[in-house]
Scaffold this motif. Structure first.
Motif, PDB file in Angstrom:
ATOM      1  N   GLU A 117       3.060   8.848   1.356  1.00  0.00           N
ATOM      2  CA  GLU A 117       2.786   7.578   0.671  1.00  0.00           C
ATOM      3  C   GLU A 117       2.461   7.814  -0.799  1.00  0.00           C
ATOM      4  OE1 GLU A 117      -0.404   6.204   3.024  1.00  0.00           O
ATOM      5  OE2 GLU A 117       0.878   5.507   4.656  1.00  0.00           O
ATOM      6  N   GLU A 118       1.627   8.821  -1.079  1.00  0.00           N
ATOM      7  CA  GLU A 118       1.280   9.127  -2.462  1.00  0.00           C
ATOM      8  C   GLU A 118       2.505   9.593  -3.244  1.00  0.00           C
ATOM      9  OE1 GLU A 118      -3.328  10.601  -1.879  1.00  0.00           O
ATOM     10  OE2 GLU A 118      -1.698  12.043  -1.691  1.00  0.00           O
ATOM     11  N   LEU A 119       3.352  10.375  -2.596  1.00  0.00           N
ATOM     12  CA  LEU A 119       4.570  10.855  -3.248  1.00  0.00           C
ATOM     13  C   LEU A 119       5.491   9.690  -3.601  1.00  0.00           C
ATOM     14  CD1 LEU A 119       6.259  13.309  -4.137  1.00  0.00           C
ATOM     15  CD2 LEU A 119       7.237  13.316  -1.852  1.00  0.00           C
ATOM     16  N   PHE A 120       5.669   8.768  -2.660  1.00  0.00           N
ATOM     17  CA  PHE A 120       6.530   7.606  -2.926  1.00  0.00           C
ATOM     18  C   PHE A 120       5.951   6.739  -4.039  1.00  0.00           C
ATOM     19  CE2 PHE A 120       8.096   7.996   1.663  1.00  0.00           C
ATOM     20  CZ  PHE A 120       9.206   8.724   1.279  1.00  0.00           C
ATOM     21  N   GLU A 121       4.621   6.518  -4.021  1.00  0.00           N
ATOM     22  CA  GLU A 121       3.992   5.735  -5.085  1.00  0.00           C
ATOM     23  C   GLU A 121       4.188   6.393  -6.447  1.00  0.00           C
ATOM     24  OE1 GLU A 121      -0.123   4.940  -4.322  1.00  0.00           O
ATOM     25  OE2 GLU A 121       0.286   4.114  -2.328  1.00  0.00           O
ATOM     26  N   GLU A 125       6.282   4.715  -9.560  1.00  0.00           N
ATOM     27  CA  GLU A 125       5.692   4.510 -10.882  1.00  0.00           C
ATOM     28  C   GLU A 125       6.513   5.214 -11.965  1.00  0.00           C
ATOM     29  OE1 GLU A 125       1.583   5.633 -10.872  1.00  0.00           O
ATOM     30  OE2 GLU A 125       1.109   4.317  -9.195  1.00  0.00           O
ATOM     31  N   ALA A 126       6.992   6.389 -11.661  1.00  0.00           N
ATOM     32  CA  ALA A 126       7.808   7.135 -12.621  1.00  0.00           C
ATOM     33  C   ALA A 126       9.134   6.419 -12.865  1.00  0.00           C
ATOM     34  CB  ALA A 126       8.071   8.545 -12.117  1.00  0.00           C
ATOM     35  N   ALA A 127       9.699   5.822 -11.808  1.00  0.00           N
ATOM     36  CA  ALA A 127      10.961   5.111 -11.948  1.00  0.00           C
ATOM     37  C   ALA A 127      10.770   3.830 -12.797  1.00  0.00           C
ATOM     38  CB  ALA A 127      11.519   4.747 -10.584  1.00  0.00           C
ATOM     39  N   LYS A 128       9.631   3.160 -12.644  1.00  0.00           N
ATOM     40  CA  LYS A 128       9.356   1.954 -13.420  1.00  0.00           C
ATOM     41  C   LYS A 128       9.189   2.273 -14.894  1.00  0.00           C
ATOM     42  CE  LYS A 128       7.126  -0.610  -9.692  1.00  0.00           C
ATOM     43  NZ  LYS A 128       5.840  -1.151  -9.221  1.00  0.00           N
TER      44      LYS A 128
END
Length: 130
Positions: A117-121, A125-128
Motif C-alpha cells: 500500500e505504501e509503495l503504491f501511494e 504521488e510521484a506520477a501526479k
C-alpha cells in the motif's frame, strides 16, 4: 601476557558477584560506560572512519533496543555477553566488517521495507508530480 583491560576486570567482578550470589547494582550502566570508554580505542584499532559521536549513538541504540527487558536472568546474560563481545573486540578477534555491522545497524533499522500500500501511494504521488 598483556595486562587485563577494563572490560576483563569488569567481567571478572561480575562473575565473582554471581558466584557470591550478589549481583552488581547497575551492571547495565557499568557495561555501557565500559563500552563508551573503549570506543575511541576500538575505532582506532579497526581503522573505522566514523565519528566517535556517531559510534556512541549506535551503541546507545543497541542498549535502548533491549530497554524493555525486565527478567534479571536475561539482563545478566546479555550483560555477560556484552562484556565478552567487548573483550573479543579489544583483543582483535573480530573482523572490521563484524564491527561495522554492529555500528551501522541503527541506519539499516530505519530503512524498513515498504508495504504494498505504501509503495503504491508513493508511486501514485510521484506520477501526479511528474
Amino acid at each position: 601476557l598483556p595486562p587485563p583491560t577494563a572490560a576483563a576486570m569488569a567481567l571478572r567482578a561480575l562473575m565473582k558477584g554471581k558466584a557470591a550470589g550478589t549481583a552488581p547494582k547497575k551492571p547495565v550502566a557499568d557495561l555501557y560506560r565500559a563500552i563508551l570508554r573503549e570506543l575511541p580505542r576500538v575505532l582506532t584499532i579497526y581503522d573505522v572512519d566514523l565519528p566517535v559521536a556517531e559510534a556512541r549513538a549506535a551503541v546507545g541504540w543497541h542498549f535502548r533496543k533491549r530497554a524493555h527487558l525486565k527478567d534479571p536472568k536475561v539482563i545478566s546474560l546479555l550483560v555477560t555477553k556484552g562484556y565478552m563481545e567487548l573483550q573479543e573486540t579489544l583483543m582483535q578477534w573480530k573482523q572490521k566488517t563484524h564491527l561495522l555491522a554492529k555500528l551501522e545497524a541503527p541506519k539499516r533499522e530505519v530503512l524498513r521495507p515498504l508495504t504494498l500500500e505504501e509503495l503504491f501511494e508513493e508511486r501514485m504521488e510521484a506520477a501526479k508530480k511528474g
